[in-house]
Design a protein around this motif. Structure first.
Motif, PDB file in Angstrom:
ATOM      1  N   LEU A  73       0.827  -1.214   0.000  1.00 33.72           N
ATOM      2  CA  LEU A  73       0.000   0.000   0.000  1.00 33.72           C
ATOM      3  C   LEU A  73       0.857   1.259   0.000  1.00 33.72           C
ATOM      4  N   PRO A  76       2.552   2.078  -3.858  1.00 33.99           N
ATOM      5  CA  PRO A  76       1.959   3.043  -4.801  1.00 33.99           C
ATOM      6  C   PRO A  76       1.918   4.456  -4.234  1.00 33.99           C
ATOM      7  N   ILE A 105      -1.461   0.926 -12.646  1.00 36.47           N
ATOM      8  CA  ILE A 105      -1.035   0.029 -11.569  1.00 36.47           C
ATOM      9  C   ILE A 105      -2.116  -0.954 -11.119  1.00 36.47           C
ATOM     10  N   GLY A 107      -2.300  -2.200  -7.894  1.00 36.58           N
ATOM     11  CA  GLY A 107      -2.705  -1.965  -6.504  1.00 36.58           C
ATOM     12  C   GLY A 107      -2.626  -3.248  -5.701  1.00 36.58           C
ATOM     13  N   PRO A 108      -2.835  -3.156  -4.389  1.00 38.36           N
ATOM     14  CA  PRO A 108      -2.616  -4.303  -3.498  1.00 38.36           C
ATOM     15  C   PRO A 108      -3.862  -5.128  -3.188  1.00 38.36           C
ATOM     16  N   LEU A 109      -4.992  -4.897  -3.865  1.00 32.66           N
ATOM     17  CA  LEU A 109      -6.250  -5.461  -3.373  1.00 32.66           C
ATOM     18  C   LEU A 109      -6.910  -6.461  -4.328  1.00 32.66           C
ATOM     19  N   TYR A 164     -13.114  -2.913  -0.078  1.00 29.02           N
ATOM     20  CA  TYR A 164     -13.040  -4.064  -0.989  1.00 29.02           C
ATOM     21  C   TYR A 164     -13.387  -5.342  -0.231  1.00 29.02           C
ATOM     22  N   TYR A 200     -11.341   5.458  -2.590  1.00 28.40           N
ATOM     23  CA  TYR A 200     -10.717   4.641  -1.550  1.00 28.40           C
ATOM     24  C   TYR A 200      -9.856   5.549  -0.674  1.00 28.40           C
ATOM     25  N   ARG A 221      -7.933   7.926  -2.990  1.00 23.12           N
ATOM     26  CA  ARG A 221      -7.964   7.658  -4.438  1.00 23.12           C
ATOM     27  C   ARG A 221      -9.340   8.044  -4.983  1.00 23.12           C
ATOM     28  N   HIS A 224     -12.662   4.217  -8.861  1.00 26.47           N
ATOM     29  CA  HIS A 224     -12.001   3.534  -9.971  1.00 26.47           C
ATOM     30  C   HIS A 224     -12.437   2.079 -10.022  1.00 26.47           C
ATOM     31  N   HIS A 226     -10.799  -1.707 -11.348  1.00 28.54           N
ATOM     32  CA  HIS A 226      -9.589  -2.395 -11.819  1.00 28.54           C
ATOM     33  C   HIS A 226      -9.926  -3.439 -12.876  1.00 28.54           C
ATOM     34  N   GLN A 240      -6.972   0.266 -15.116  1.00 33.11           N
ATOM     35  CA  GLN A 240      -8.114   0.725 -14.324  1.00 33.11           C
ATOM     36  C   GLN A 240      -8.856   1.748 -15.168  1.00 33.11           C
ATOM     37  N   PHE A 253      -3.606   9.550  -4.572  1.00 29.33           N
ATOM     38  CA  PHE A 253      -2.390   9.300  -3.775  1.00 29.33           C
ATOM     39  C   PHE A 253      -1.529   8.196  -4.388  1.00 29.33           C
ATOM     40  N   ALA A 254      -2.154   7.355  -5.261  1.00 29.34           N
ATOM     41  CA  ALA A 254      -1.416   6.244  -5.873  1.00 29.34           C
ATOM     42  C   ALA A 254      -0.948   6.561  -7.303  1.00 29.34           C
TER      43      ALA A 254
HETATM   44  C1  MBD Z   1      -6.553   0.770  -3.966  1.00 28.27           C
HETATM   45  O1  MBD Z   1      -7.844   0.445  -4.184  1.00 28.27           O
HETATM   46  C2  MBD Z   1      -5.769   0.834  -5.043  1.00 28.27           C
HETATM   47  O2  MBD Z   1      -6.323   0.584  -6.224  1.00 28.27           O
HETATM   48  C3  MBD Z   1      -4.435   1.192  -4.914  1.00 28.27           C
HETATM   49  C4  MBD Z   1      -3.584   1.331  -6.102  1.00 28.27           C
HETATM   50  C5  MBD Z   1      -3.903   1.451  -3.682  1.00 28.27           C
HETATM   51  C6  MBD Z   1      -4.709   1.365  -2.593  1.00 28.27           C
HETATM   52  C7  MBD Z   1      -6.026   1.022  -2.731  1.00 28.27           C
END
Ligand code: MBD
Ligand code: FE
Length: 284
Positions: A73, A76, A105, A107-109, A164, A200, A221, A224, A226, A240, A253-254
């Motif tokens: 997290l 990004p 990207i 992302g971590p989810l 999520y 997010y 964020r 969005h 993915h 995305q 922020f990412a």
């Molecule tokens: C998210 O949902 C995400 O897409 C990214 C890149 C970083 C944190 C949360």
């Protein structure tokens, strides 16, 4: 008082030793990368006169980061994921490869193993009643511009609270809610129904949020969705889309927003929607 000891021969030999360069065993690439990163860190401690207190504060933060599972997290948030994408773009440009749909990207989810559906999927379990119904459809094309029947479209997004499934602190979502794998039809078409996600935000009070706050930044964020798009003998696209009109589209922020990934959203009444979308049948 500042002292700089980095250039001392004994320190240089120490760096070789701790990076395994004096050992016949181990992995040469790991040694090379470790030597470079440790050298850069030693030099930074010298140049910035990093105090023991500052150093141990950093170690404690790393422990907290790991305990929270947030390495993926903060990555990004510090722009590393975007930087890696910029490098992939530059490599493609060098090779003359064009990407009509830009990458961005992961992302971590992401969670592997989402239910697989043919042509059409409903992503949400219907329990988040705050969401506006969302319909998205399209055609997957290969690099030759021809439709790709049977292409795999993996899609995932958060709910109206920005949570999520599988990472929901309230535990209120079913497994794989708002996550599906859609197999494109015989004309390469996919379609899904879901709800419009919210933006997010990184977990309040978390190590990632603490760092961002110390940097004078936020951890938000824009809304969005993915997508992974893949097909046999083709490179997988990780991307995305943003939801048009979100005020954070250019303040993510990412750093994932890219030109070409903000499709126009058409708002329809229920009546208009019934005519425009036969959800299980033809692609209107
Ligand atoms: C998210 O949902 C995400 O897409 C990214 C890149 C970083 C944190 C949360
Ligand atoms: Fe996300």
């Amino acid at each position: 008082m500042t002292v700089k000891i980095f250039d001392r021969p004994d320190i240089q030999e120490f760096l070789n030793e701790l990076s395994g360069l004096n050992s016949a065993d181990g992995n040469p690439r790991m040694k090379e990368i470790t030597h470079r990163l440790m050298s850069d860190l030693f030099r930074a401690i010298d140049d910035l006169n990093i105090t023991p207190d500052e150093y141990w504060q950093g170690v404690a933060w790393l422990n907290d980061l790991g305990a929270a599972g947030q390495a993926g997290l903060v990555s990004p948030g510090l722009g590393l994921d975007h930087f890696i994408d910029e490098r992939l773009d530059a490599i493609d440009a060098e090779l003359g490869i064009e990407n009509p749909t830009p990458r961005t990207i992961e992302g971590p989810l992401y969670v592997a193993g989402a239910p697989v559906e043919q042509g059409f999927a409903r992503l949400d379990d219907g329990r988040d009643t705050d969401g506006h119904t969302l319909i998205m459809h399209g055609t997957v094309h290969g690099s030759d511009g021809k439709p790709l029947p049977g292409a795999q479209v993996e899609v995932w997004h958060c709910d109206t609270r920005g949570f999520y499934s599988h990472f929901d602190p309230t535990g209120l979502q079913s497994d794989f809610n708002m996550r599906r794998t859609i197999i494109a039809d015989d004309q390469g078409r996919y379609k899904f129904q879901s709800i419009l996600p919210s933006g997010y935000g990184v977990p309040p009070g978390s190590p990632t949020e603490k760092l961002l706050t110390a940097l004078g930044r936020h951890g938000q964020r824009p809304a969005h969705i993915h997508l992974f798009v893949s097909a046999p003998d083709h490179r997988k696209l990780t991307t995305q889309i943003n939801i048009e009109g979100d005020p954070l589209i250019d303040d993510d922020f990412a750093y994932a927003t890219r030109e070409g990934l903000v499709p126009h959203v058409v708002e329809r009444t229920d009546e208009e929607s019934i005519h425009a979308n036969n959800l299980n049948g033809p692609f209107a």
